[in-house]
Design a protein around this motif. Sequence first.
Motif, PDB file in Angstrom:
ATOM      1  N   THR A 196      48.334  47.090  27.838  1.00 31.47           N
ATOM      2  CA  THR A 196      49.742  47.371  28.070  1.00 31.47           C
ATOM      3  C   THR A 196      50.191  46.669  29.349  1.00 31.47           C
ATOM      4  OG1 THR A 196      49.381  49.343  29.437  1.00 31.47           O
ATOM      5  CG2 THR A 196      49.432  49.660  27.043  1.00 31.47           C
ATOM      6  N   ALA A 197      51.458  46.805  29.665  1.00 32.08           N
ATOM      7  CA  ALA A 197      51.969  46.221  30.908  1.00 32.08           C
ATOM      8  C   ALA A 197      51.316  46.867  32.129  1.00 32.08           C
ATOM      9  CB  ALA A 197      53.490  46.393  30.976  1.00 32.08           C
ATOM     10  N   ASP A 198      50.749  48.052  31.952  1.00 32.28           N
ATOM     11  CA  ASP A 198      50.125  48.757  33.069  1.00 32.28           C
ATOM     12  C   ASP A 198      48.700  48.298  33.362  1.00 32.28           C
ATOM     13  OD1 ASP A 198      52.380  50.350  33.516  1.00 32.28           O
ATOM     14  OD2 ASP A 198      51.710  51.833  32.029  1.00 32.28           O
ATOM     15  N   ASN A 199      47.997  47.793  32.352  1.00 30.43           N
ATOM     16  CA  ASN A 199      46.579  47.463  32.580  1.00 30.43           C
ATOM     17  C   ASN A 199      46.204  46.023  32.237  1.00 30.43           C
ATOM     18  OD1 ASN A 199      46.546  47.466  29.794  1.00 30.43           O
ATOM     19  ND2 ASN A 199      44.789  48.833  29.590  1.00 30.43           N
ATOM     20  N   TYR A 200      47.194  45.171  31.922  1.00 33.58           N
ATOM     21  CA  TYR A 200      46.861  43.818  31.502  1.00 33.58           C
ATOM     22  C   TYR A 200      46.156  43.025  32.598  1.00 33.58           C
ATOM     23  CZ  TYR A 200      50.585  41.489  34.152  1.00 33.58           C
ATOM     24  OH  TYR A 200      51.365  40.978  35.160  1.00 33.58           O
ATOM     25  N   LYS A 201      46.500  43.281  33.855  1.00 31.08           N
ATOM     26  CA  LYS A 201      45.842  42.537  34.938  1.00 31.08           C
ATOM     27  C   LYS A 201      44.351  42.845  34.981  1.00 31.08           C
ATOM     28  CE  LYS A 201      49.803  41.866  38.013  1.00 31.08           C
ATOM     29  NZ  LYS A 201      50.362  42.097  39.378  1.00 31.08           N
ATOM     30  N   GLU A 202      44.028  44.106  34.844  1.00 29.18           N
ATOM     31  CA  GLU A 202      42.625  44.514  34.862  1.00 29.18           C
ATOM     32  C   GLU A 202      41.868  43.928  33.672  1.00 29.18           C
ATOM     33  OE1 GLU A 202      39.993  48.612  34.288  1.00 29.18           O
ATOM     34  OE2 GLU A 202      42.145  48.726  34.665  1.00 29.18           O
ATOM     35  N   LEU A 203      42.450  44.038  32.471  1.00 23.97           N
ATOM     36  CA  LEU A 203      41.762  43.593  31.263  1.00 23.97           C
ATOM     37  C   LEU A 203      41.687  42.073  31.142  1.00 23.97           C
ATOM     38  CD1 LEU A 203      43.027  45.963  28.401  1.00 23.97           C
ATOM     39  CD2 LEU A 203      40.783  45.955  29.493  1.00 23.97           C
ATOM     40  N   LEU A 204      42.786  41.402  31.460  1.00 25.63           N
ATOM     41  CA  LEU A 204      42.908  39.986  31.139  1.00 25.63           C
ATOM     42  C   LEU A 204      42.695  39.060  32.325  1.00 25.63           C
ATOM     43  CD1 LEU A 204      46.043  40.193  28.815  1.00 25.63           C
ATOM     44  CD2 LEU A 204      43.630  40.311  28.168  1.00 25.63           C
ATOM     45  N   ILE A 205      43.184  39.434  33.487  1.00 22.66           N
ATOM     46  CA  ILE A 205      43.102  38.542  34.646  1.00 22.66           C
ATOM     47  C   ILE A 205      41.842  38.804  35.469  1.00 22.66           C
ATOM     48  CG2 ILE A 205      44.220  37.839  36.797  1.00 22.66           C
ATOM     49  CD1 ILE A 205      46.904  38.357  35.407  1.00 22.66           C
ATOM     50  N   ASP A 206      41.605  40.064  35.794  1.00 23.49           N
ATOM     51  CA  ASP A 206      40.417  40.389  36.588  1.00 23.49           C
ATOM     52  C   ASP A 206      39.126  40.018  35.857  1.00 23.49           C
ATOM     53  OD1 ASP A 206      42.189  41.369  38.414  1.00 23.49           O
ATOM     54  OD2 ASP A 206      41.708  43.489  38.101  1.00 23.49           O
ATOM     55  N   SER A 207      39.172  40.051  34.517  1.00 23.89           N
ATOM     56  CA  SER A 207      37.976  39.715  33.733  1.00 23.89           C
ATOM     57  C   SER A 207      37.789  38.208  33.572  1.00 23.89           C
ATOM     58  CB  SER A 207      38.075  40.355  32.342  1.00 23.89           C
ATOM     59  OG  SER A 207      39.054  39.701  31.546  1.00 23.89           O
ATOM     60  N   GLY A 208      38.805  37.428  33.994  1.00 22.41           N
ATOM     61  CA  GLY A 208      38.721  35.980  33.871  1.00 22.41           C
ATOM     62  C   GLY A 208      39.155  35.436  32.529  1.00 22.41           C
ATOM     63  N   TYR A 209      39.687  36.284  31.671  1.00 24.34           N
ATOM     64  CA  TYR A 209      40.130  35.822  30.355  1.00 24.34           C
ATOM     65  C   TYR A 209      41.337  34.896  30.486  1.00 24.34           C
ATOM     66  CZ  TYR A 209      40.659  36.280  25.258  1.00 24.34           C
ATOM     67  OH  TYR A 209      40.726  36.034  23.914  1.00 24.34           O
ATOM     68  N   TYR A 210      42.267  35.289  31.380  1.00 22.63           N
ATOM     69  CA  TYR A 210      43.417  34.449  31.721  1.00 22.63           C
ATOM     70  C   TYR A 210      43.530  34.388  33.245  1.00 22.63           C
ATOM     71  CZ  TYR A 210      45.190  34.945  26.907  1.00 22.63           C
ATOM     72  OH  TYR A 210      45.351  34.917  25.550  1.00 22.63           O
ATOM     73  N   THR A 211      44.334  33.441  33.717  1.00 23.25           N
ATOM     74  CA  THR A 211      44.722  33.394  35.126  1.00 23.25           C
ATOM     75  C   THR A 211      46.169  33.858  35.235  1.00 23.25           C
ATOM     76  OG1 THR A 211      45.572  31.129  35.044  1.00 23.25           O
ATOM     77  CG2 THR A 211      43.203  31.418  35.477  1.00 23.25           C
ATOM     78  N   GLU A 212      46.567  34.183  36.441  1.00 22.91           N
ATOM     79  CA  GLU A 212      47.974  34.541  36.677  1.00 22.91           C
ATOM     80  C   GLU A 212      48.892  33.415  36.237  1.00 22.91           C
ATOM     81  OE1 GLU A 212      49.456  37.214  37.804  1.00 22.91           O
ATOM     82  OE2 GLU A 212      48.090  38.365  39.089  1.00 22.91           O
ATOM     83  N   GLU A 213      48.465  32.182  36.467  1.00 17.35           N
ATOM     84  CA  GLU A 213      49.273  31.018  36.117  1.00 17.35           C
ATOM     85  C   GLU A 213      49.487  30.938  34.608  1.00 17.35           C
ATOM     86  OE1 GLU A 213      51.686  27.932  37.097  1.00 17.35           O
ATOM     87  OE2 GLU A 213      50.626  29.269  38.490  1.00 17.35           O
TER      88      GLU A 213
END
Length: 385
Positions: free
Chosen positions: A365-382
């Motif tokens: 969700t919008a609340d946890n996408y950073k943890e799931l997707l960015i912190d895990s290295g799946y995507y970057t912020e860019e």
Amino acid sequence: MKKRVVSILLSTMVVAGLFAGCGTSGDDSSSASSSDTKTEAPAEDKADDAKEASDTATAGGNVVGVVMPTKDLQRWNQDGQNMEQQLKDAGYEVDIQYSNNDIATQVSQIETMISNGVNVLVIASIDGESLGTPLEKAKEAGIPVISYDRLIMNSDAISYYATFDNYMVGQKQGEYIKEALDLENAEGPFNLEIVTGDPGDNNAQFFYGGAMDVLQPYIDSGKLVVPSGQIEFAKVATADWSTEKAQNRMDTIISGNYSDGTNLDAVLCSNDSTSLGVQNALASSYTGEYPVITGQDCDVANVKNLIAGKQSMDIFKDTRDLANQTVKMVDAIMQGKEAEVNDTESYDNGTGVIPTYLCEPKVCTADNYKELLIDSGYYTEEDLK
């Protein structure tokens, strides 16, 4: 409950095959067809067959043939890249092909790999019913086959199946809608529309079944209403998982049921490509309050929409985990061992239960996408800007 639904879904697939077409564009596959009744082998026999194929694979060589459905969608590019990299890191030679969502192309690619003497085949099928002939050749050549993410039907050449828990995917989507609308406590009624996937893709049945097991009681009680009247899988399926086809259908639904400003409260979308189609239709012609919308795969465009509030939730299936588990299966086969599985009951392909490893999907969700997707290295912020 899960086993009951799986049994019902696999029966439903036979019926679905009567009307499924063989499309060639979109996220997933094309058509299913009915088949003659076959004697079903238990998982133990399937494991023995897999062990025999493993023994053959250890005779020499280390070439793994990987066949993916298409490069047209982000999801399959990621799967292919993860699979190729992890297999190479494990020391294997990799022949990877993408089939352009064309069944004849996929059949030809598999036959070529067999002729070239690959030691193991990893196949994400376009049409789960279409590979009987080439896979019979694989069996004759002693080449083990791992069915990747989509169960290949009616072939006794399949040694293992690696996938996500697709019934759970649907459950999580249904439960999100249930909680977002507070169906347990709110008075309702709420308006719901349903957009699921290609009738030729075995997974589409599981997504739909898992979600409907959650939502059907509320439809039966009248708390959820489907103004279009389109509820059964045959009516809500989207050929080829096509964004355009999902959008066209939703345009028609909006025109016929919501053009007067009636609110659409939720749309159950089985994956991200169909969800994008729904969102496009809403943007062009819907004037009511914005609905709850589900999705699956966490494609970049959908995660951006998630952040922007245009999609309520997504299902994150970390394809790195699936690739890793598949590589472990390849390792076991190459070493003449039995691969690790965690389900020997649910996935009967018409010839018996296929030993399966299920990876777990997660709600994004919008609340946890950073943890799931960015912190895990799946995507970057860019990636998500």
